[in-house]
Design a protein around this motif. Structure first.
Motif, PDB file in Angstrom:
ATOM      1  N   LEU A  86     -52.840 -32.697  42.281  1.00  0.00           N
ATOM      2  CA  LEU A  86     -51.455 -32.129  42.119  1.00  0.00           C
ATOM      3  C   LEU A  86     -50.432 -33.465  42.248  1.00  0.00           C
ATOM      4  N   LYS A  87     -49.446 -33.171  41.340  1.00  0.00           N
ATOM      5  CA  LYS A  87     -48.478 -34.291  41.327  1.00  0.00           C
ATOM      6  C   LYS A  87     -47.016 -33.429  41.311  1.00  0.00           C
ATOM      7  N   ALA A  88     -46.040 -34.150  42.122  1.00  0.00           N
ATOM      8  CA  ALA A  88     -44.567 -33.807  42.155  1.00  0.00           C
ATOM      9  C   ALA A  88     -43.973 -34.746  41.059  1.00  0.00           C
ATOM     10  N   VAL A  89     -43.136 -34.043  40.142  1.00  0.00           N
ATOM     11  CA  VAL A  89     -42.688 -34.688  39.256  1.00  0.00           C
ATOM     12  C   VAL A  89     -40.813 -34.422  39.310  1.00  0.00           C
ATOM     13  N   PHE A  90     -39.817 -35.527  38.754  1.00  0.00           N
ATOM     14  CA  PHE A  90     -38.634 -35.358  38.410  1.00  0.00           C
ATOM     15  C   PHE A  90     -37.949 -36.176  37.505  1.00  0.00           C
ATOM     16  N   VAL A  91     -37.053 -35.645  37.017  1.00  0.00           N
ATOM     17  CA  VAL A  91     -36.112 -36.651  36.018  1.00  0.00           C
ATOM     18  C   VAL A  91     -34.591 -36.436  36.527  1.00  0.00           C
ATOM     19  N   LEU A  92     -33.953 -37.225  36.533  1.00  0.00           N
ATOM     20  CA  LEU A  92     -32.524 -37.266  36.964  1.00  0.00           C
ATOM     21  C   LEU A  92     -31.977 -38.203  35.693  1.00  0.00           C
ATOM     22  N   GLU A  93     -31.035 -37.558  34.780  1.00  0.00           N
ATOM     23  CA  GLU A  93     -30.476 -38.454  33.661  1.00  0.00           C
ATOM     24  C   GLU A  93     -28.991 -38.045  33.364  1.00  0.00           C
ATOM     25  N   GLU A  94     -28.345 -39.095  33.186  1.00  0.00           N
ATOM     26  CA  GLU A  94     -26.844 -39.050  32.964  1.00  0.00           C
ATOM     27  C   GLU A  94     -26.392 -39.757  31.645  1.00  0.00           C
ATOM     28  N   GLY A  95     -25.398 -38.854  30.817  1.00  0.00           N
ATOM     29  CA  GLY A  95     -25.163 -39.574  29.640  1.00  0.00           C
ATOM     30  C   GLY A  95     -24.047 -40.837  30.025  1.00  0.00           C
ATOM     31  N   LEU A  96     -23.945 -41.739  28.880  1.00  0.00           N
ATOM     32  CA  LEU A  96     -23.117 -42.938  29.246  1.00  0.00           C
ATOM     33  C   LEU A  96     -22.303 -43.153  27.993  1.00  0.00           C
ATOM     34  N   ASN A  97     -21.028 -43.644  28.127  1.00  0.00           N
ATOM     35  CA  ASN A  97     -20.159 -43.824  26.958  1.00  0.00           C
ATOM     36  C   ASN A  97     -20.525 -45.376  26.553  1.00  0.00           C
ATOM     37  N   GLY A  98     -20.269 -46.376  27.222  1.00  0.00           N
ATOM     38  CA  GLY A  98     -20.650 -47.568  26.768  1.00  0.00           C
ATOM     39  C   GLY A  98     -19.584 -48.453  26.287  1.00  0.00           C
ATOM     40  N   ASP A  99     -18.555 -47.756  25.518  1.00  0.00           N
ATOM     41  CA  ASP A  99     -17.585 -48.671  24.736  1.00  0.00           C
ATOM     42  C   ASP A  99     -16.263 -48.438  25.373  1.00  0.00           C
ATOM     43  N   ASN A 100     -16.160 -47.646  26.328  1.00  0.00           N
ATOM     44  CA  ASN A 100     -14.661 -47.783  27.084  1.00  0.00           C
ATOM     45  C   ASN A 100     -14.766 -47.890  28.749  1.00  0.00           C
ATOM     46  N   MET A 103     -17.559 -45.446  32.144  1.00  0.00           N
ATOM     47  CA  MET A 103     -18.971 -45.564  31.675  1.00  0.00           C
ATOM     48  C   MET A 103     -19.684 -44.176  31.738  1.00  0.00           C
ATOM     49  N   LEU A 104     -19.537 -43.645  32.816  1.00  0.00           N
ATOM     50  CA  LEU A 104     -20.517 -42.084  32.846  1.00  0.00           C
ATOM     51  C   LEU A 104     -19.371 -41.033  32.074  1.00  0.00           C
ATOM     52  N   LYS A 105     -20.473 -40.350  31.281  1.00  0.00           N
ATOM     53  CA  LYS A 105     -19.847 -39.299  30.425  1.00  0.00           C
ATOM     54  C   LYS A 105     -19.501 -38.033  31.319  1.00  0.00           C
ATOM     55  N   GLY A 106     -20.275 -38.027  32.519  1.00  0.00           N
ATOM     56  CA  GLY A 106     -19.945 -36.741  33.261  1.00  0.00           C
ATOM     57  C   GLY A 106     -20.838 -35.768  32.915  1.00  0.00           C
ATOM     58  N   ASN A 107     -21.671 -35.888  31.994  1.00  0.00           N
ATOM     59  CA  ASN A 107     -22.434 -34.655  31.542  1.00  0.00           C
ATOM     60  C   ASN A 107     -23.911 -34.961  31.803  1.00  0.00           C
ATOM     61  N   ASN A 108     -24.547 -33.932  32.562  1.00  0.00           N
ATOM     62  CA  ASN A 108     -25.888 -34.150  33.000  1.00  0.00           C
ATOM     63  C   ASN A 108     -26.779 -33.749  31.950  1.00  0.00           C
ATOM     64  N   ARG A 109     -27.742 -34.550  31.426  1.00  0.00           N
ATOM     65  CA  ARG A 109     -28.290 -34.388  30.432  1.00  0.00           C
ATOM     66  C   ARG A 109     -29.882 -33.439  30.847  1.00  0.00           C
ATOM     67  N   GLN A 110     -30.396 -34.151  31.696  1.00  0.00           N
ATOM     68  CA  GLN A 110     -31.458 -33.699  32.248  1.00  0.00           C
ATOM     69  C   GLN A 110     -31.441 -33.689  33.831  1.00  0.00           C
ATOM     70  N   SER A 111     -32.197 -32.603  34.459  1.00  0.00           N
ATOM     71  CA  SER A 111     -31.922 -32.691  35.962  1.00  0.00           C
ATOM     72  C   SER A 111     -32.960 -31.655  36.429  1.00  0.00           C
ATOM     73  N   TYR A 112     -34.196 -32.025  36.596  1.00  0.00           N
ATOM     74  CA  TYR A 112     -35.396 -31.090  37.091  1.00  0.00           C
ATOM     75  C   TYR A 112     -36.290 -31.589  37.955  1.00  0.00           C
ATOM     76  N   ALA A 113     -37.164 -30.818  38.616  1.00  0.00           N
ATOM     77  CA  ALA A 113     -38.187 -31.151  39.526  1.00  0.00           C
ATOM     78  C   ALA A 113     -39.081 -30.081  39.317  1.00  0.00           C
ATOM     79  N   GLY A 114     -40.543 -30.499  39.653  1.00  0.00           N
ATOM     80  CA  GLY A 114     -41.394 -29.771  39.564  1.00  0.00           C
ATOM     81  C   GLY A 114     -43.026 -30.064  39.929  1.00  0.00           C
TER      82      GLY A 114
END
Length: 404
Positions: A86-100, A103-114
Motif C-alpha cells: 500500500l502506498k500514499a500518493v499525492f500531486v500538487l501542481e501550479e501553472g506558471l507564466n514565465g514571461d512577465n 510568475m504564478l498564474k494562480g490556477n491550480n492545475r492538479q491537486s490530489y491525494a490518494g
C-alpha cells in the motif's frame, strides 16, 4: 538527482518526520516561443434575428509567449510506502507564466491525494478527466499549442472535488470511474468552488472510461455527464441536465509512424445552464485524426486534422456551424528533456459558424456554454474557441521547451 535534493529540502522544511518516509520529486515545464497569429475577420452578434452581425478585422499579432507547445508548470509528486503493498500518493501542481512579472498564474492545475495498491488507485481532489487523458494520448500534439485538437474539439480538462478510481490492468484492460458533487468544469457555471449549502447550484459530474492496451495498440472510450443540483426545484427540470459527452479513442504505433484518432458527440441541453433559449439541444459531432512520423530518433513530424460540427439550434437557422483545423509541426530533441519545436495551423470556419446568418449565431454553443477553454499559449480564447472569441484562424510558432 539535483531536482530530488531540492524537493526533499522543501519537504523537510514542511515536515521532517514525514520526510524520512516519503519520496518527493520536483517536476515541471518551462516553454518559450515566438508566436505569430495571422489576420482574420470575425463576426459577432449584436442583437436578435434580423439584425446584421458586425465584422471586425484583427491585424497580425506577433509576440514572445510562454507555455506555447506545453503549458508552463511546477509541481511536487510524492509517494510513501505504507507497507503490505500500500502506498500514499499525492500531486500538487501550479501553472506558471514565465514571461512577465507575475510568475504564478494562480490556477491550480492538479491537486490530489490518494492510496494506491494491488486494488488500483483511489484519489481525491482536482484531477484530469479521462477525456483529457485519452485525447492527449492519441493527439500528436498532446492537446498543446497551435496544433492541439482541443482548439476545435470541446474538452473538459479537469474537474474540481473529484473522487476517482483507477483500476489495475487486467490483461491490458483497465477503467477509470469518477464522481464529483461540484465539478464546475467551466467557470460559466454557478458554483466553481467548494460544494454549496444544500448543494444548491452544484454541478454534479460523473464519468466512466474503459480502455485496452496491447503492445503498441491503445483503444479507449469515455462517457461523462453533468447536471445541476437544485434541492428546492426552483429551476425548470429541463435545465437540470447540462450536457453529456461520448468519445472513442484509438492509436497504434507502427514504429516509424504512430497514428491516432478520436470521435465523439457532445450534447448540451436546451435551456441548460450556460446555454440559451434554443429550439433544439446543441449536438456537436467532433473528430480528429493525426500521425507522428519519426524521421530519426531525435526528429519527428506531427500532423493532424480536427473537425467539429453542430446541428441547427433554430428552426430557421441557415446551415450547420462547422469548424476544421489542419496542423503540422516539427520537433527536434536536443536531449530527453529539451526540445526545439515549430507548429503551423490553419482553421476553416463556415458561414454559419462565423455568425453570418440572420441570427448572428456565434457557433458551437457547447464552446461558449459548457465547453473547455481552448487557447494558444498565453493567448486565451484567441484561436478557435467559437466565433465570438476566435480572433485568428492562422498561426505559426517556433520555440523551445524544457521538462525538468
Amino acid at each position: 538527482m539535483q531536482k530530488k535534493l531540492i524537493a526533499l529540502a522543501v519537504a523537510g522544511l514542511l515536515s521532517a518526520p514525514a520526510f524520512a518516509q516519503s519520496n518527493v520529486t520536483l517536476y515541471g515545464t518551462i516553454d518559450y516561443g515566438f508566436v505569430s497569429l495571422g489576420s482574420s475577420t470575425r463576426y459577432h452578434q449584436t442583437g436578435y434575428q434580423g439584425q446584421v452581425p458586425v465584422s471586425e478585422k484583427y491585424k497580425t499579432r506577433n509576440a514572445i509567449d510562454s507555455g506555447v507547445s506545453k503549458a508552463n508548470r511546477i509541481g511536487f509528486r510524492g509517494t510513501e510506502d505504507l507497507g503490505n503493498g500500500l502506498k500514499a500518493v499525492f500531486v500538487l501542481e501550479e501553472g506558471l507564466n514565465g514571461d512577465n512579472d507575475a510568475m504564478l498564474k494562480g490556477n491550480n492545475r492538479q491537486s490530489y491525494a490518494g492510496l494506491a495498491g494491488a486494488f488500483g488507485t483511489v484519489a481525491f481532489g482536482r484531477q484530469y478527466t479521462p477525456q483529457h487523458l485519452f485525447t492527449s494520448a492519441v493527439d500528436p500534439f498532446g492537446k498543446n499549442g497551435l496544433g492541439a485538437t482541443n482548439n476545435v474539439l470541446v474538452q473538459d480538462a479537469r474537474l474540481n472535488n473529484l473522487a476517482a478510481y483507477i483500476s489495475p490492468s487486467f490483461g491490458g484492460f483497465s477503467f477509470i470511474v469518477g464522481y464529483t458533487f461540484n465539478g464546475a468544469p467551466v467557470g460559466a457555471l454557478s458554483n466553481t468552488g467548494q460544494e454549496a449549502i444544500e448543494n444548491k447550484g452544484d454541478v454534479r459530474v460523473w464519468a466512466i472510461a474503459p480502455s485496452f492496451t496491447w503492445n503498441n495498440l491503445f483503444v479507449g472510450a469515455n462517457y461523462h455527464t453533468a447536471s445541476l443540483k437544485d434541492p428546492h426545484k426552483h429551476i425548470d427540470p429541463v435545465s437540470n441536465g447540462i450536457f453529456n459527452a461520448y468519445d472513442l479513442f484509438a492509436s497504434y504505433d507502427f514504429g516509424f509512424v504512430k497514428v491516432g484518432s478520436t470521435i465523439g458527440r457532445r450534447t448540451t441541453k436546451r435551456n441548460g445552464v450556460g446555454g440559451g433559449n434554443w429550439d433544439k439541444d446543441s449536438k456537436v459531432t467532433q473528430w480528429m485524426i493525426g500521425a507522428t512520423f519519426k524521421i530519426t530518433p531525435n526528429d519527428a513530424i506531427l500532423t493532424s486534422y480536427s473537425r467539429a460540427s453542430e446541428n441547427k439550434l433554430y428552426k430557421n437557422q441557415d446551415g450547420k456551424p462547422t469548424l476544421g483545423q489542419w496542423a503540422i509541426g516539427y520537433e527536434h530533441a536536443l536531449s530527453k528533456r529539451t526540445v526545439l519545436y515549430s507548429q503551423f495551423a490553419v482553421q476553416n470556419h463556415n458561414k454559419a459558424y462565423k455568425g453570418e446568418d440572420d441570427w448572428g449565431h456565434a457557433g458551437f454553443y457547447g464552446f461558449g456554454g459548457v465547453g473547455g477553454g481552448n487557447k494558444v499559449g498565453s493567448v486565451d480564447n484567441a484561436y478557435g474557441s467559437g466565433a465570438e472569441d476566435a480572433k485568428y484562424r492562422r498561426g505559426f510558432t517556433v520555440g523551445f521547451r524544457h521538462d525538468f
